[in-house]
Design an enzyme around this catalytic site. Sequence first.
Site, mmCIF file in Angstrom:
data_model
loop_
_atom_site.group_PDB
_atom_site.id
_atom_site.type_symbol
_atom_site.label_atom_id
_atom_site.label_comp_id
_atom_site.label_asym_id
_atom_site.label_seq_id
_atom_site.Cartn_x
_atom_site.Cartn_y
_atom_site.Cartn_z
ATOM 1 N N ASN A 10 0.873 -1.177 0.000
ATOM 2 C CA ASN A 10 0.000 0.000 0.000
ATOM 3 C C ASN A 10 0.909 1.225 0.000
ATOM 4 O O ASN A 10 1.490 1.568 1.025
ATOM 5 C CB ASN A 10 -0.882 -0.045 1.254
ATOM 6 C CG ASN A 10 -1.715 1.208 1.425
ATOM 7 O OD1 ASN A 10 -1.775 2.064 0.533
ATOM 8 N ND2 ASN A 10 -2.362 1.326 2.578
ATOM 9 N N TRP A 11 1.039 1.835 -1.166
ATOM 10 C CA TRP A 11 1.973 2.967 -1.276
ATOM 11 C C TRP A 11 1.417 4.243 -0.643
ATOM 12 O O TRP A 11 2.119 5.236 -0.515
ATOM 13 C CB TRP A 11 2.322 3.226 -2.753
ATOM 14 C CG TRP A 11 3.110 2.122 -3.402
ATOM 15 C CD1 TRP A 11 3.538 0.960 -2.806
ATOM 16 C CD2 TRP A 11 3.574 2.058 -4.755
ATOM 17 N NE1 TRP A 11 4.230 0.198 -3.720
ATOM 18 C CE2 TRP A 11 4.274 0.841 -4.925
ATOM 19 C CE3 TRP A 11 3.470 2.927 -5.859
ATOM 20 C CZ2 TRP A 11 4.863 0.459 -6.134
ATOM 21 C CZ3 TRP A 11 4.051 2.555 -7.063
ATOM 22 C CH2 TRP A 11 4.736 1.333 -7.200
ATOM 23 N N LYS A 12 0.143 4.234 -0.293
ATOM 24 C CA LYS A 12 -0.511 5.408 0.313
ATOM 25 C C LYS A 12 -0.261 6.653 -0.553
ATOM 26 O O LYS A 12 -0.159 6.536 -1.766
ATOM 27 C CB LYS A 12 -0.042 5.596 1.757
ATOM 28 C CG LYS A 12 -0.223 4.311 2.581
ATOM 29 C CD LYS A 12 -0.084 4.515 4.060
ATOM 30 C CE LYS A 12 -0.275 3.173 4.767
ATOM 31 N NZ LYS A 12 -0.255 3.275 6.210
ATOM 32 N N HIS A 96 -9.594 1.205 4.643
ATOM 33 C CA HIS A 96 -8.341 1.354 5.385
ATOM 34 C C HIS A 96 -8.584 2.261 6.585
ATOM 35 O O HIS A 96 -9.393 3.195 6.509
ATOM 36 C CB HIS A 96 -7.264 1.935 4.471
ATOM 37 C CG HIS A 96 -5.904 1.893 5.095
ATOM 38 N ND1 HIS A 96 -5.505 2.818 6.020
ATOM 39 C CD2 HIS A 96 -4.886 1.014 4.957
ATOM 40 C CE1 HIS A 96 -4.275 2.506 6.427
ATOM 41 N NE2 HIS A 96 -3.883 1.425 5.793
ATOM 42 N N GLU A 98 -6.999 4.632 7.736
ATOM 43 C CA GLU A 98 -6.798 6.062 7.469
ATOM 44 C C GLU A 98 -8.039 6.667 6.824
ATOM 45 O O GLU A 98 -8.374 7.829 7.062
ATOM 46 C CB GLU A 98 -5.534 6.252 6.608
ATOM 47 C CG GLU A 98 -4.280 6.038 7.457
ATOM 48 C CD GLU A 98 -3.115 5.410 6.720
ATOM 49 O OE1 GLU A 98 -3.077 5.436 5.485
ATOM 50 O OE2 GLU A 98 -2.217 4.871 7.406
ATOM 51 N N GLU A 168 -5.654 -4.968 10.412
ATOM 52 C CA GLU A 168 -4.640 -3.949 10.674
ATOM 53 C C GLU A 168 -4.951 -3.219 11.975
ATOM 54 O O GLU A 168 -5.752 -2.279 11.985
ATOM 55 C CB GLU A 168 -4.606 -2.937 9.520
ATOM 56 C CG GLU A 168 -4.273 -3.549 8.181
ATOM 57 C CD GLU A 168 -3.675 -2.514 7.226
ATOM 58 O OE1 GLU A 168 -2.598 -2.788 6.679
ATOM 59 O OE2 GLU A 168 -4.270 -1.443 7.045
ATOM 60 N N GLY A 174 2.238 2.160 10.754
ATOM 61 C CA GLY A 174 3.190 3.248 10.609
ATOM 62 C C GLY A 174 3.880 3.644 11.902
ATOM 63 O O GLY A 174 4.505 4.701 11.982
ATOM 64 N N SER A 214 3.163 -2.149 10.334
ATOM 65 C CA SER A 214 4.610 -2.191 10.575
ATOM 66 C C SER A 214 5.272 -3.518 10.177
ATOM 67 O O SER A 214 6.256 -3.919 10.794
ATOM 68 C CB SER A 214 4.924 -1.848 12.035
ATOM 69 O OG SER A 214 4.526 -0.511 12.324
ATOM 70 N N GLY A 235 2.750 -1.167 4.273
ATOM 71 C CA GLY A 235 2.829 0.248 3.934
ATOM 72 C C GLY A 235 4.267 0.663 3.686
ATOM 73 O O GLY A 235 4.825 0.466 2.606
ATOM 74 N N GLY A 236 4.885 1.225 4.714
ATOM 75 C CA GLY A 236 6.235 1.793 4.613
ATOM 76 C C GLY A 236 7.242 0.900 3.905
ATOM 77 O O GLY A 236 7.998 1.367 3.041
HETATM 78 P P1 PGA Z 1 2.673 0.249 7.608
HETATM 79 O O1 PGA Z 1 1.213 0.447 6.940
HETATM 80 O O2 PGA Z 1 3.219 -1.046 7.045
HETATM 81 O O3 PGA Z 1 3.447 1.432 7.173
HETATM 82 O O4 PGA Z 1 2.469 0.162 9.074
HETATM 83 C C1 PGA Z 1 0.364 -0.646 6.730
HETATM 84 C C2 PGA Z 1 -0.941 -0.179 6.158
HETATM 85 O O5 PGA Z 1 -1.449 0.869 6.567
HETATM 86 O O6 PGA Z 1 -1.521 -0.843 5.271
#
Ligand code: PGA
Length: 251
Positions: A10-12, A96, A98, A168, A174, A214, A235-236
Site C-alpha cells: 500500500n503505497w498510500k 483502510h 486512514e 490492521e 506506521g 509495521s 505500507g512503509g
Molecule cells: P505500515 O502500513 O506497514 O506502514 O504500518 C500498513 C498499512 O497501513 O496498510
Amino acid sequence: MTRRIFIAGNWKMNLTLSASLELAEGLKKAAAGISNADIAVCPPAVYVQAVAAVLKGTAVGVGAQNVYFEKEGAFTGEISANMLKDIGCRYVILGHSERRNILGESSEQVNLKVKAALAAGLVPIVCVGELLKEREAGTTEDVVRRQFDGSFSGIAAKEMENCVIAYEPVWAIGTGKVATPEQAEEVHAAIRKMIEKNYSKEVAEKVRIQYGGSVNDKNAAEILAKPNVDGALVGGASLKVEPFLGILKSA
Ligand code: PGA
C-alpha cells in the site's frame, strides 16, 4: 486447505510518477522468480495506470487504494470501480483505517464499495482493526466484528470467497509497533470464525486474511508462519524494492 500467500504493498500518498515507475521496474525484475505467492502493489490513483502498464504480464498485480460506489455520473473527484478495472486494476483496498479515521468512512460506505468492486470484477481487500484504546479496553473482537458485519453485509458466499480481509490494528500502522505473532493470530482466528458463522466453514477456509501494521523484512517471517495469517498488507516497507522483496521471501 492451503491458502496462497498474498503480499500487497500500500503505497498510500507517497512517491512521484518517476519514483513509482522505478519501483515498478525494480519489482518487475525482482519478482520474476517468485511463484509461491500472490503479489500486488497499490499506488496512488494517479499513478495506477502507468504502474499497471509496467507490470502488465508479470506476477505483480496492481490495485487502487479506494473507489467510489456509484457506477458513473455527477460525482466530482471520484473514481468508479469500472474505471479502475479499465486501467488494469485487479484489486482495491477498502476501509483502510486512514480512510475510516481521517476521512470518516463508515462500514456502511465500505459495504457499498465492496459491492461495487465485486460487480466490476475487482478483488476487494477490506481492512478492519481496532484503535489502541479499544484494544486496551478489551473490545478488539467486538470492534472487528462490527466492521466485518457492516462491511460484508449482503455479500453472497461465492463473492465472499473472492474477498481478502486485512487485519490492521490501528496502533501498529506506521508506528514500528508490530503486533506480536500471537496477537495477530488471535484476531485472525476470530475473523475466520466470523466468516464461518456468517457463511460456512468451507468459505472461511478459502478467504485470505492479511496482517498489516509495521510489517517489514525482519518481522514478516514469524507473523506469516501463523496458521491463520495468509499474507501481509505492507505500507512503509513496500516503498523500496529490497524490504518488500524480503517480505516476499519470508513467505
Ligand atoms: P505500515 O502500513 O506497514 O506502514 O504500518 C500498513 C498499512 O497501513 O496498510
